[in-house]
Scaffold this motif. Structure first.
Motif, PDB file in Angstrom:
ATOM      1  N   LYS A  12       0.823  -1.210   0.000  1.00  0.00           N
ATOM      2  CA  LYS A  12       0.000   0.000   0.000  1.00  0.00           C
ATOM      3  C   LYS A  12       0.857   1.261   0.000  1.00  0.00           C
ATOM      4  CE  LYS A  12      -3.790  -0.089   2.529  1.00  0.00           C
ATOM      5  NZ  LYS A  12      -4.731  -0.348   3.639  1.00  0.00           N
ATOM      6  N   ASN A  13       1.934   1.276   0.764  1.00  0.00           N
ATOM      7  CA  ASN A  13       2.790   2.459   0.836  1.00  0.00           C
ATOM      8  C   ASN A  13       3.531   2.716  -0.475  1.00  0.00           C
ATOM      9  OD1 ASN A  13       2.063   3.014   3.480  1.00  0.00           O
ATOM     10  ND2 ASN A  13       3.737   1.807   4.331  1.00  0.00           N
ATOM     11  N   LYS A  14       3.992   1.662  -1.117  1.00  0.00           N
ATOM     12  CA  LYS A  14       4.758   1.820  -2.361  1.00  0.00           C
ATOM     13  C   LYS A  14       3.867   2.136  -3.554  1.00  0.00           C
ATOM     14  CE  LYS A  14       8.609  -1.147  -1.056  1.00  0.00           C
ATOM     15  NZ  LYS A  14       9.300  -2.415  -1.301  1.00  0.00           N
ATOM     16  N   ASN A  15       2.579   1.825  -3.457  1.00  0.00           N
ATOM     17  CA  ASN A  15       1.693   1.970  -4.608  1.00  0.00           C
ATOM     18  C   ASN A  15       0.450   2.791  -4.289  1.00  0.00           C
ATOM     19  OD1 ASN A  15       3.031  -0.035  -6.537  1.00  0.00           O
ATOM     20  ND2 ASN A  15       2.779  -1.244  -4.679  1.00  0.00           N
ATOM     21  N   SER A  16       0.530   3.710  -3.349  1.00  0.00           N
ATOM     22  CA  SER A  16      -0.663   4.398  -2.864  1.00  0.00           C
ATOM     23  C   SER A  16      -1.415   5.161  -3.965  1.00  0.00           C
ATOM     24  CB  SER A  16      -0.331   5.330  -1.705  1.00  0.00           C
ATOM     25  OG  SER A  16       0.581   6.325  -2.116  1.00  0.00           O
ATOM     26  N   LYS A  17      -0.700   5.811  -4.869  1.00  0.00           N
ATOM     27  CA  LYS A  17      -1.374   6.558  -5.943  1.00  0.00           C
ATOM     28  C   LYS A  17      -2.085   5.616  -6.912  1.00  0.00           C
ATOM     29  CE  LYS A  17       1.518  10.640  -5.772  1.00  0.00           C
ATOM     30  NZ  LYS A  17       2.482  11.490  -6.463  1.00  0.00           N
ATOM     31  N   LYS A  18      -1.424   4.524  -7.255  1.00  0.00           N
ATOM     32  CA  LYS A  18      -2.035   3.546  -8.161  1.00  0.00           C
ATOM     33  C   LYS A  18      -3.261   2.899  -7.514  1.00  0.00           C
ATOM     34  CE  LYS A  18       2.209   2.288 -10.567  1.00  0.00           C
ATOM     35  NZ  LYS A  18       3.207   1.236 -10.794  1.00  0.00           N
ATOM     36  N   ILE A  19      -3.131   2.570  -6.249  1.00  0.00           N
ATOM     37  CA  ILE A  19      -4.240   1.932  -5.539  1.00  0.00           C
ATOM     38  C   ILE A  19      -5.416   2.886  -5.453  1.00  0.00           C
ATOM     39  CG2 ILE A  19      -4.996   1.059  -3.284  1.00  0.00           C
ATOM     40  CD1 ILE A  19      -2.102  -0.098  -3.006  1.00  0.00           C
ATOM     41  N   GLN A  20      -5.160   4.151  -5.140  1.00  0.00           N
ATOM     42  CA  GLN A  20      -6.249   5.132  -5.068  1.00  0.00           C
ATOM     43  C   GLN A  20      -6.914   5.301  -6.423  1.00  0.00           C
ATOM     44  OE1 GLN A  20      -7.411   6.395  -2.136  1.00  0.00           O
ATOM     45  NE2 GLN A  20      -9.099   6.935  -3.464  1.00  0.00           N
ATOM     46  N   LYS A  21      -6.141   5.293  -7.486  1.00  0.00           N
ATOM     47  CA  LYS A  21      -6.696   5.409  -8.838  1.00  0.00           C
ATOM     48  C   LYS A  21      -7.602   4.216  -9.148  1.00  0.00           C
ATOM     49  CE  LYS A  21      -5.387   6.027 -13.646  1.00  0.00           C
ATOM     50  NZ  LYS A  21      -4.317   6.122 -14.624  1.00  0.00           N
ATOM     51  N   ILE A  22      -7.175   3.020  -8.780  1.00  0.00           N
ATOM     52  CA  ILE A  22      -7.985   1.814  -8.992  1.00  0.00           C
ATOM     53  C   ILE A  22      -9.273   1.894  -8.182  1.00  0.00           C
ATOM     54  CG2 ILE A  22      -8.111  -0.679  -8.570  1.00  0.00           C
ATOM     55  CD1 ILE A  22      -5.048  -0.721  -9.206  1.00  0.00           C
ATOM     56  N   LYS A  23      -9.169   2.293  -6.915  1.00  0.00           N
ATOM     57  CA  LYS A  23     -10.354   2.413  -6.065  1.00  0.00           C
ATOM     58  C   LYS A  23     -11.346   3.419  -6.642  1.00  0.00           C
ATOM     59  CE  LYS A  23      -9.660   2.785  -1.601  1.00  0.00           C
ATOM     60  NZ  LYS A  23      -9.051   3.084  -0.286  1.00  0.00           N
ATOM     61  N   ASN A  24     -10.841   4.562  -7.093  1.00  0.00           N
ATOM     62  CA  ASN A  24     -11.711   5.581  -7.681  1.00  0.00           C
ATOM     63  C   ASN A  24     -12.407   5.064  -8.935  1.00  0.00           C
ATOM     64  OD1 ASN A  24     -11.002   7.376  -5.670  1.00  0.00           O
ATOM     65  ND2 ASN A  24      -9.457   8.420  -6.896  1.00  0.00           N
ATOM     66  N   GLU A  25     -11.656   4.362  -9.768  1.00  0.00           N
ATOM     67  CA  GLU A  25     -12.214   3.799 -11.003  1.00  0.00           C
ATOM     68  C   GLU A  25     -13.307   2.778 -10.690  1.00  0.00           C
ATOM     69  OE1 GLU A  25     -12.208   3.654 -15.240  1.00  0.00           O
ATOM     70  OE2 GLU A  25     -11.102   4.966 -13.909  1.00  0.00           O
ATOM     71  N   LEU A  26     -13.059   1.921  -9.715  1.00  0.00           N
ATOM     72  CA  LEU A  26     -14.048   0.915  -9.328  1.00  0.00           C
ATOM     73  C   LEU A  26     -15.328   1.563  -8.821  1.00  0.00           C
ATOM     74  CD1 LEU A  26     -11.717  -1.636  -7.485  1.00  0.00           C
ATOM     75  CD2 LEU A  26     -12.855  -1.994  -9.680  1.00  0.00           C
ATOM     76  N   LEU A  27     -15.185   2.566  -7.964  1.00  0.00           N
ATOM     77  CA  LEU A  27     -16.360   3.239  -7.413  1.00  0.00           C
ATOM     78  C   LEU A  27     -17.089   4.068  -8.456  1.00  0.00           C
ATOM     79  CD1 LEU A  27     -15.031   4.334  -3.917  1.00  0.00           C
ATOM     80  CD2 LEU A  27     -16.809   2.653  -4.401  1.00  0.00           C
ATOM     81  N   LEU A  28     -16.357   4.816  -9.254  1.00  0.00           N
ATOM     82  CA  LEU A  28     -16.956   5.675 -10.265  1.00  0.00           C
ATOM     83  C   LEU A  28     -17.803   4.875 -11.250  1.00  0.00           C
ATOM     84  CD1 LEU A  28     -17.125   8.542 -11.557  1.00  0.00           C
ATOM     85  CD2 LEU A  28     -15.164   7.871 -12.942  1.00  0.00           C
ATOM     86  N   ASN A  29     -17.280   3.744 -11.675  1.00  0.00           N
ATOM     87  CA  ASN A  29     -17.967   2.912 -12.662  1.00  0.00           C
ATOM     88  C   ASN A  29     -18.831   1.823 -12.038  1.00  0.00           C
ATOM     89  OD1 ASN A  29     -16.926   4.013 -15.232  1.00  0.00           O
ATOM     90  ND2 ASN A  29     -14.973   3.499 -14.289  1.00  0.00           N
TER      91      ASN A  29
END
Length: 120
Positions: A12-29
């Motif tokens: 989570k610490n090394k990939n926080s921006k990527k993980i947040q982008k994935i979470k946003n994409e999942l929720l948005l769609n």
């Protein structure tokens, strides 16, 4: 904190921006991640890892895990020590005939209220 938690936190610490982008994409769609495969291939463990990384919970769609006491052969996991909720596990007694329509309706309600914050 056990090794599992340490590894998850490192990811989570090394990939926080990527993980947040994935979470946003999942929720948005309004996408759901679905893990499927043959029996005894580690689906529950993969689900736990993804749930921890994405800060979410799990909905079980194993028909036998929904029955109280049907623990042998279903590989029911207790993820509460990892702060991950598992929905649709141990929701009815073995003598109750849970129909696919009931299961669908319960799952839909959980998805809408718990995952997408939609009140119907």
């Amino acid at each position: 904190m056990d090794n599992f938690e340490v590894i998850i936190n490192e990811i989570k610490n090394k990939n926080s921006k990527k993980i947040q982008k994935i979470k946003n994409e999942l929720l948005l769609n309004k996408y759901l991640l679905i893990i499927c495969g043959p029996t005894a291939t580690g689906k529950s463990k993969v689900g736990l890892i993804l749930a921890k990384i994405l800060d979410t919970n799990i909905i079980s769609v194993d028909s036998m895990q929904s029955y109280i006491g049907m623990d042998i052969g279903t590989d029911k996991q207790d993820f509460t020590k990892y702060n991950v909720l598992q929905y649709l596990i141990n929701i009815c007694k073995p003598d109750y005939l849970l129909t696919s329509v009931e299961y669908r309706d319960i799952a839909r309600q959980i998805i809408n209220t718990e995952f997408f914050n939609i009140n119907i």
